[in-house]
Design an enzyme around this catalytic site. Structure first.
Site, mmCIF file in Angstrom:
data_model
loop_
_atom_site.group_PDB
_atom_site.id
_atom_site.type_symbol
_atom_site.label_atom_id
_atom_site.label_comp_id
_atom_site.label_asym_id
_atom_site.label_seq_id
_atom_site.Cartn_x
_atom_site.Cartn_y
_atom_site.Cartn_z
ATOM 1 C CG HIS A 1 7.455 -8.101 -10.488
ATOM 2 N ND1 HIS A 1 7.134 -6.990 -9.747
ATOM 3 C CD2 HIS A 1 7.455 -7.703 -11.781
ATOM 4 C CE1 HIS A 1 6.981 -5.954 -10.572
ATOM 5 N NE2 HIS A 1 7.153 -6.367 -11.803
ATOM 6 C CG ASN B 1 2.145 -8.496 -4.190
ATOM 7 O OD1 ASN B 1 2.788 -7.455 -4.387
ATOM 8 N ND2 ASN B 1 0.900 -8.492 -3.742
ATOM 9 C CB VAL B 2 7.802 -12.357 -5.258
ATOM 10 C CG1 VAL B 2 8.123 -11.535 -6.491
ATOM 11 C CG2 VAL B 2 8.313 -11.646 -4.004
ATOM 12 C CG ASP B 3 2.880 -12.307 -1.300
ATOM 13 O OD1 ASP B 3 2.679 -11.129 -0.933
ATOM 14 O OD2 ASP B 3 2.074 -12.920 -2.035
ATOM 15 N N GLY C 1 -3.434 -1.849 -4.244
ATOM 16 C CA GLY C 1 -2.264 -1.909 -3.370
ATOM 17 C C GLY C 1 -0.950 -1.774 -4.097
ATOM 18 C CB THR C 2 0.391 -1.373 -7.134
ATOM 19 O OG1 THR C 2 1.650 -1.112 -7.777
ATOM 20 C CG2 THR C 2 -0.744 -0.957 -8.054
HETATM 21 P P1 OAD Z 1 4.913 -0.244 -3.115
HETATM 22 O O1 OAD Z 1 5.474 -0.422 -1.754
HETATM 23 O O2 OAD Z 1 5.628 0.637 -4.107
HETATM 24 O O3 OAD Z 1 3.418 0.322 -3.025
HETATM 25 C C1 OAD Z 1 2.498 -0.310 -2.172
HETATM 26 C C2 OAD Z 1 1.232 0.536 -2.197
HETATM 27 O O4 OAD Z 1 0.263 -0.125 -1.379
HETATM 28 C C3 OAD Z 1 1.437 1.926 -1.621
HETATM 29 O O5 OAD Z 1 0.872 2.886 -2.513
HETATM 30 C C4 OAD Z 1 0.655 1.903 -0.286
HETATM 31 O O6 OAD Z 1 0.014 3.135 -0.029
HETATM 32 C C5 OAD Z 1 -0.374 0.845 -0.570
HETATM 33 N N1 OAD Z 1 -0.861 0.131 0.613
HETATM 34 C C6 OAD Z 1 -0.187 -0.169 1.736
HETATM 35 N N2 OAD Z 1 -0.978 -0.893 2.575
HETATM 36 C C7 OAD Z 1 -2.180 -1.051 1.927
HETATM 37 C C8 OAD Z 1 -3.399 -1.705 2.240
HETATM 38 N N3 OAD Z 1 -3.566 -2.345 3.403
HETATM 39 N N4 OAD Z 1 -4.414 -1.656 1.343
HETATM 40 C C9 OAD Z 1 -4.270 -1.009 0.160
HETATM 41 N N5 OAD Z 1 -3.123 -0.366 -0.213
HETATM 42 C C10 OAD Z 1 -2.101 -0.394 0.672
HETATM 43 O O7 OAD Z 1 4.755 -1.711 -3.728
HETATM 44 P P2 OAD Z 1 4.408 -2.093 -5.223
HETATM 45 O O8 OAD Z 1 3.569 -1.049 -5.895
HETATM 46 O O9 OAD Z 1 3.868 -3.466 -5.207
HETATM 47 O O10 OAD Z 1 9.313 -4.973 -8.139
HETATM 48 O O11 OAD Z 1 5.859 -2.125 -5.914
HETATM 49 C C11 OAD Z 1 5.906 -2.556 -7.275
HETATM 50 C C12 OAD Z 1 7.215 -3.211 -7.504
HETATM 51 O O12 OAD Z 1 8.276 -2.337 -7.078
HETATM 52 C C13 OAD Z 1 7.443 -4.478 -6.710
HETATM 53 O O13 OAD Z 1 6.823 -5.584 -7.303
HETATM 54 C C14 OAD Z 1 8.953 -4.595 -6.808
HETATM 55 C C15 OAD Z 1 9.331 -3.146 -6.582
HETATM 56 O O14 OAD Z 1 10.462 -2.818 -7.328
HETATM 57 C C16 OAD Z 1 10.312 -5.911 -8.268
HETATM 58 O O15 OAD Z 1 10.802 -6.436 -7.287
HETATM 59 C C17 OAD Z 1 10.718 -6.182 -9.675
#
Ligand code: OAD
Length: 246
Positions: free
Chosen positions: A120, A103-105, A188-189
């Protein structure tokens, strides 16, 4: 409420080396959209991948700059959620705890986490796309992308774009910690993006217990030791209570 398995509770109570990898889901309960949620409003017609890349910035720097300005604005009102604070608690209880985030937040540091590896980058930081100089302030001319005071180059957010290398020292530290830990949390990924997604496998290959805390199953789910599906803002505080009480 998701039950915390007793076996995991016992293991964590005696663990000394723990790693947590977080993704956008960890900030979802802070009101921030996850990366692959449909974009809202003005940006609905774009795919984030078409905005977060050097090619997109070269093609239309203003569009990319404005998208990040919109995301910075969205983050301004965001506050850490109970999941962020639970990770601060875990860091206090585990002798060697490393928090790796995609996360970048900036919300982990905002919540009080100390040992954070921002794989990131951080959207609040801005640097020159030419000379790399960081800047704290920039003009708010809505017509054009602000430029570097030193060299006149276009400013850009200090985040990793698609196709760009991750910051070397953060990535090396993340790999080292993942290979040495006793417990690895994937929180959460979606596990959709490398090299972050490979860290859980590196941990598992070195004998770590792998725990997934996510709203839904992911490609990682079949290989984890514990899959806790639900909201991280609920599960993580429950885990802290189960292991350390309070
Ligand atoms: P995603 O949007 O791909 O995945 C977020 C995950 O969090 C999903 O599997 C959701 O089901 C889950 N989720 C949503 N709400 C939740 C909650 N309240 N509790 C637990 N889980 C929850 O985001 P990332 O996996 O972070 O990279 O994406 C990885 C990277 O892809 C990002 O950092 C970005 C993007 O390309 C760059 O910008 C380089």
């Amino acid at each position: 409420m998701t039950e915390i398995p007793q076996e995991l509770t016992r293991f964590l109570a005696s663990a000394s080396r723990v790693v947590a990898l977080t993704g956008a889901g960890a900030s979802q309960e802070s009101g921030l959209r996850t990366f692959r949620d449909a974009q809202t409003g003005l940006w609905a017609q774009y795919k984030p991948e078409d905005l977060a890349s050097p090619e997109a910035f070269t093609r239309d720097p203003k569009l990319v700059w404005d998208w990040y300005a919109w995301r910075r604005e969205a983050i301004k009102g965001a506050r850490p959620n109970p999941g962020h604070y639970a990770l601060v608690e875990i860091e206090k209880r585990i002798p060697n705890f490393t928090l790796i985030t995609q996360n970048v937040d900036g919300l982990h540091r905002f919540a009080g986490s100390q040992n954070v590896l921002e794989l990131h980058g951080n959207i609040q930081k801005v640097r020159c796309s030419e000379c790399g100089t960081f800047t704290e302030t920039w003009g708010d001319d809505s017509e054009s992308v602000p430029v570097c005071e030193r060299c006149g180059g276009l400013l850009r957010p200090d985040v990793v774009w698609f196709g760009e290398p991750l910051p070397r020292s953060e990535l090396e530290a993340a790999v080292t910690a993942s290979r040495a830990c006793q417990v690895f949390f994937s929180i959460g990924t979606s596990g959709a993006v490398q090299p972050a997604a490979a860290l859980a496998h590196a941990a598992r290959n070195n004998g770590s217990v792998v725990v997934e805390i996510n709203a839904e199953p992911t490609p990682l789910t079949p290989i984890v030791d514990f899959a806790l599906h639900g909201k991280s803002g609920e599960i993580l505080p429950g885990l802290v209570r189960a292991v350390w009480g309070g």
